[in-house]
Scaffold this motif. Structure first.
Motif, short mmCIF file in Angstrom:
data_model
loop_
_atom_site.label_atom_id
_atom_site.label_comp_id
_atom_site.label_asym_id
_atom_site.label_seq_id
_atom_site.Cartn_x
_atom_site.Cartn_y
_atom_site.Cartn_z
N ALA A 35 0.84 -1.20 0.00
CA ALA A 35 0.00 0.00 0.00
C ALA A 35 0.87 1.25 0.00
O ALA A 35 0.58 2.23 -0.71
CB ALA A 35 -0.93 -0.01 1.21
N LEU A 36 1.95 1.23 0.77
CA LEU A 36 2.86 2.38 0.81
C LEU A 36 3.51 2.60 -0.55
O LEU A 36 3.60 3.74 -1.03
CB LEU A 36 3.93 2.14 1.88
N ARG A 37 3.94 1.53 -1.17
CA ARG A 37 4.57 1.66 -2.50
C ARG A 37 3.57 2.18 -3.54
O ARG A 37 3.93 3.00 -4.38
CB ARG A 37 5.14 0.32 -2.94
N ALA A 42 1.69 6.74 -6.89
CA ALA A 42 0.64 7.69 -7.22
C ALA A 42 1.12 9.12 -7.01
O ALA A 42 0.85 10.01 -7.84
CB ALA A 42 -0.60 7.42 -6.37
N VAL A 43 1.87 9.36 -5.95
CA VAL A 43 2.40 10.71 -5.69
C VAL A 43 3.38 11.11 -6.79
O VAL A 43 3.34 12.24 -7.30
CB VAL A 43 3.07 10.77 -4.30
N ARG A 44 4.25 10.19 -7.19
CA ARG A 44 5.21 10.50 -8.26
C ARG A 44 4.49 10.79 -9.58
O ARG A 44 4.87 11.72 -10.31
CB ARG A 44 6.19 9.34 -8.45
N GLU A 45 3.44 10.03 -9.88
CA GLU A 45 2.69 10.27 -11.11
C GLU A 45 1.98 11.62 -11.08
O GLU A 45 1.99 12.35 -12.07
CB GLU A 45 1.68 9.14 -11.34
N ARG A 46 1.36 11.95 -9.95
CA ARG A 46 0.69 13.26 -9.83
C ARG A 46 1.70 14.39 -9.95
O ARG A 46 1.45 15.40 -10.61
CB ARG A 46 -0.05 13.36 -8.50
N THR A 47 2.86 14.22 -9.31
CA THR A 47 3.90 15.24 -9.36
C THR A 47 4.38 15.44 -10.80
O THR A 47 4.54 16.58 -11.25
CB THR A 47 5.07 14.86 -8.45
N ALA A 48 4.59 14.36 -11.52
CA ALA A 48 5.04 14.46 -12.91
C ALA A 48 3.98 15.15 -13.78
O ALA A 48 4.31 15.99 -14.62
CB ALA A 48 5.35 13.07 -13.46
N ARG A 49 2.71 14.80 -13.55
CA ARG A 49 1.64 15.42 -14.34
C ARG A 49 1.55 16.92 -14.05
O ARG A 49 1.48 17.74 -14.97
CB ARG A 49 0.30 14.75 -14.02
N LEU A 50 1.61 17.28 -12.78
CA LEU A 50 1.54 18.70 -12.42
C LEU A 50 2.76 19.47 -12.93
O LEU A 50 2.64 20.62 -13.36
CB LEU A 50 1.39 18.86 -10.91
#
Length: 89
Positions: A35-37, A42-50
């Motif tokens: 779950a942590l991974r 998800a955080v890395r993907e959102r950061t890349a998109r933003l």
């Protein structure tokens, strides 16, 4: 002193119980780690998109700024901040 000894069957049950509990804890830890991974991904993907959106906006803003600097000044000049006061007669 014979009262403090446990039977072999009871010792085996305790050992099995401990092993089962340890296996359950390992499974719980593995689930939590997965779950942590997933959250980290998800955080890395959102950061890349933003970041991509921000860079695209900055590029568009820079292009608009350079286009407005090179465009002829056929537009009306900006009004000054002071307004004339109407005088009613």
């Amino acid at each position: 002193m014979s009262g403090s000894r446990i039977s072999p069957e009871e010792a085996q049950l305790r050992a099995q119980s401990k092993a089962t509990l340890a296996a359950q804890r390992r499974a719980d830890a593995q689930t939590a780690l997965e779950a942590l991974r997933a959250e980290q991904i998800a955080v890395r993907e959102r950061t890349a998109r933003l970041r991509a959106l921000r860079l695209a906006k900055e590029a568009a803003d820079a292009e608009a700024a350079s286009a407005s600097q090179t465009a002829p000044s056929s537009a009306k000049p900006a009004k000054s901040g002071a307004r004339r006061r109407r005088i009613s007669a």
